[in-house]
Design a protein around this motif. Structure first.
Motif, PDB file in Angstrom:
ATOM      1  N   MET A   1       0.177  -1.371  -0.297  1.00 27.49           N
ATOM      2  CA  MET A   1       0.106   0.095  -0.012  1.00 27.49           C
ATOM      3  C   MET A   1       0.604   1.200  -0.121  1.00 27.49           C
ATOM      4  N   LYS A   2       1.962   1.651   0.813  1.00 24.38           N
ATOM      5  CA  LYS A   2       2.716   1.994   0.399  1.00 24.38           C
ATOM      6  C   LYS A   2       3.602   2.566  -0.810  1.00 24.38           C
ATOM      7  N   ILE A   3       3.973   1.762  -1.420  1.00 18.74           N
ATOM      8  CA  ILE A   3       4.074   2.550  -2.901  1.00 18.74           C
ATOM      9  C   ILE A   3       2.628   2.746  -4.021  1.00 18.74           C
ATOM     10  N   LEU A   4       1.241   2.039  -3.833  1.00 19.13           N
ATOM     11  CA  LEU A   4       0.014   3.333  -4.285  1.00 19.13           C
ATOM     12  C   LEU A   4       0.123   4.185  -2.906  1.00 19.13           C
ATOM     13  N   ASP A   5       0.342   4.543  -2.061  1.00 23.23           N
ATOM     14  CA  ASP A   5       0.427   6.223  -1.698  1.00 23.23           C
ATOM     15  C   ASP A   5       1.630   6.773  -2.485  1.00 23.23           C
ATOM     16  N   TRP A   6       2.314   6.113  -2.673  1.00 23.25           N
ATOM     17  CA  TRP A   6       3.437   7.286  -3.532  1.00 23.25           C
ATOM     18  C   TRP A   6       3.084   7.752  -5.464  1.00 23.25           C
ATOM     19  N   ILE A   7       2.448   6.173  -5.622  1.00 28.65           N
ATOM     20  CA  ILE A   7       1.895   6.572  -6.892  1.00 28.65           C
ATOM     21  C   ILE A   7       0.983   7.675  -6.886  1.00 28.65           C
ATOM     22  N   GLU A   8      -0.216   7.914  -5.801  1.00 28.22           N
ATOM     23  CA  GLU A   8      -0.980   8.469  -5.603  1.00 28.22           C
ATOM     24  C   GLU A   8      -0.465  10.362  -5.300  1.00 28.22           C
ATOM     25  N   ALA A  10       2.721  11.101  -5.818  1.00 26.86           N
ATOM     26  CA  ALA A  10       3.378  11.642  -7.112  1.00 26.86           C
ATOM     27  C   ALA A  10       2.566  12.187  -8.795  1.00 26.86           C
ATOM     28  N   PHE A  11       1.370  11.330  -8.860  1.00 24.85           N
ATOM     29  CA  PHE A  11       1.118  11.880  -9.563  1.00 24.85           C
ATOM     30  C   PHE A  11       0.100  12.809 -10.076  1.00 24.85           C
ATOM     31  N   SER A  12      -1.040  12.707  -8.490  1.00 22.96           N
ATOM     32  CA  SER A  12      -1.640  14.109  -8.432  1.00 22.96           C
ATOM     33  C   SER A  12      -0.168  15.146  -8.196  1.00 22.96           C
ATOM     34  N   ALA A  13       0.500  15.459  -7.679  1.00 19.52           N
ATOM     35  CA  ALA A  13       1.279  16.952  -7.690  1.00 19.52           C
ATOM     36  C   ALA A  13       1.463  16.819  -9.074  1.00 19.52           C
ATOM     37  N   VAL A  14       1.622  15.565  -9.864  1.00 17.67           N
ATOM     38  CA  VAL A  14       2.455  16.313 -11.338  1.00 17.67           C
ATOM     39  C   VAL A  14       1.715  16.504 -11.955  1.00 17.67           C
ATOM     40  N   PHE A  15       0.952  16.033 -11.858  1.00 20.32           N
ATOM     41  CA  PHE A  15      -0.560  16.387 -12.806  1.00 20.32           C
ATOM     42  C   PHE A  15      -0.951  17.856 -12.423  1.00 20.32           C
ATOM     43  N   ALA A  51      -5.923  15.402 -11.969  1.00 22.43           N
ATOM     44  CA  ALA A  51      -5.584  15.432 -10.464  1.00 22.43           C
ATOM     45  C   ALA A  51      -6.042  15.660  -9.224  1.00 22.43           C
ATOM     46  N   ILE A  52      -7.889  15.732  -9.404  1.00 27.43           N
ATOM     47  CA  ILE A  52      -8.644  15.666  -8.544  1.00 27.43           C
ATOM     48  C   ILE A  52      -8.981  15.014  -8.691  1.00 27.43           C
ATOM     49  N   PHE A  53      -9.335  14.427  -9.695  1.00 31.16           N
ATOM     50  CA  PHE A  53      -9.635  12.500  -9.506  1.00 31.16           C
ATOM     51  C   PHE A  53      -8.724  11.920  -8.133  1.00 31.16           C
ATOM     52  N   ILE A  54      -7.615  11.646  -8.902  1.00 26.70           N
ATOM     53  CA  ILE A  54      -6.920  10.841  -8.100  1.00 26.70           C
ATOM     54  C   ILE A  54      -6.467  11.354  -6.778  1.00 26.70           C
ATOM     55  N   GLY A  55      -6.863  12.627  -6.707  1.00 25.57           N
ATOM     56  CA  GLY A  55      -6.694  13.307  -4.783  1.00 25.57           C
ATOM     57  C   GLY A  55      -8.082  12.486  -3.907  1.00 25.57           C
ATOM     58  N   PHE A  56      -8.962  12.282  -4.553  1.00 24.07           N
ATOM     59  CA  PHE A  56     -10.026  12.025  -4.038  1.00 24.07           C
ATOM     60  C   PHE A  56      -9.558  10.597  -3.271  1.00 24.07           C
TER      61      PHE A  56
END
Length: 166
Positions: A1-8, A10-15, A51-56
């Motif tokens: 889950m920590k990898i998923l946390d990081w991916i979420e 990172a992608f949200s911030a980049v977008f 970014a917003i949808f990943i942020g959910f």
């Protein structure tokens, strides 16, 4: 889950940052250089929506979603557990609905070959965020259900909700 946390995250911030940068570029070009960049609106809108949808999912993970706890605070322990089960079931059902509806939108747009007006970008790629966000929400609601049922934890409401061992 920590990898998923990081991916979420990172992608949200980049977008989000890329969307803001393109938006600022568009404003600069329009008002300072007097040269409108019509493509920028399509791109930054898509990036911010992603970014917003990943942020959910990130908000659900960190218990930063909106909570109305006027009644919840007055409930006893049994009613709090019942309400948590209902919330988890509704959340999982909502996630499945978002996945299903999103896939329908993606396949329909793909079959129709719809593209954006200015950039000519396939619209089905824009819509792809719906099943992705639904899947992320589903994972997070399942994680919360696992913690609630298997690990015997309960959500304690009050400002910032936290997982607390019984």
């Amino acid at each position: 889950m920590k990898i998923l946390d990081w991916i979420e995250s990172a992608f949200s911030a980049v977008f989000f940052l890329a969307g803001i940068a393109i938006s600022l570029y568009s404003v600069f070009m329009r008002y300072i250089m007097e040269s409108s960049q019509s493509w920028a609106t399509e791109i930054y809108t898509m990036l911010l929506v992603w970014a917003i949808f990943i942020g959910f999912s990130t908000a659900l993970r960190e218990d930063k979603h909106i909570a109305i706890d006027v009644l919840y605070d007055r409930f006893g322990p049994t009613m709090k557990r019942v309400s948590q089960v209902i919330i988890l079931l509704i959340g999982i059902a909502f996630s499945i609905f978002i996945i299903w509806t999103g896939m329908d939108m993606v396949t329909t747009a793909y079959a129709q070959g719809i593209k954006t007006i200015d950039v000519g970008f396939p619209i089905w790629i824009n819509y792809l965020i719906m099943p992705i966000a639904g899947t992320l929400l589903f994972i997070r609601f399942c994680e919360k259900a696992y913690r609630f049922f298997v690990m015997k934890e309960e959500v304690v409401s009050g400002g910032d909700a936290e997982w607390k061992q019984l």
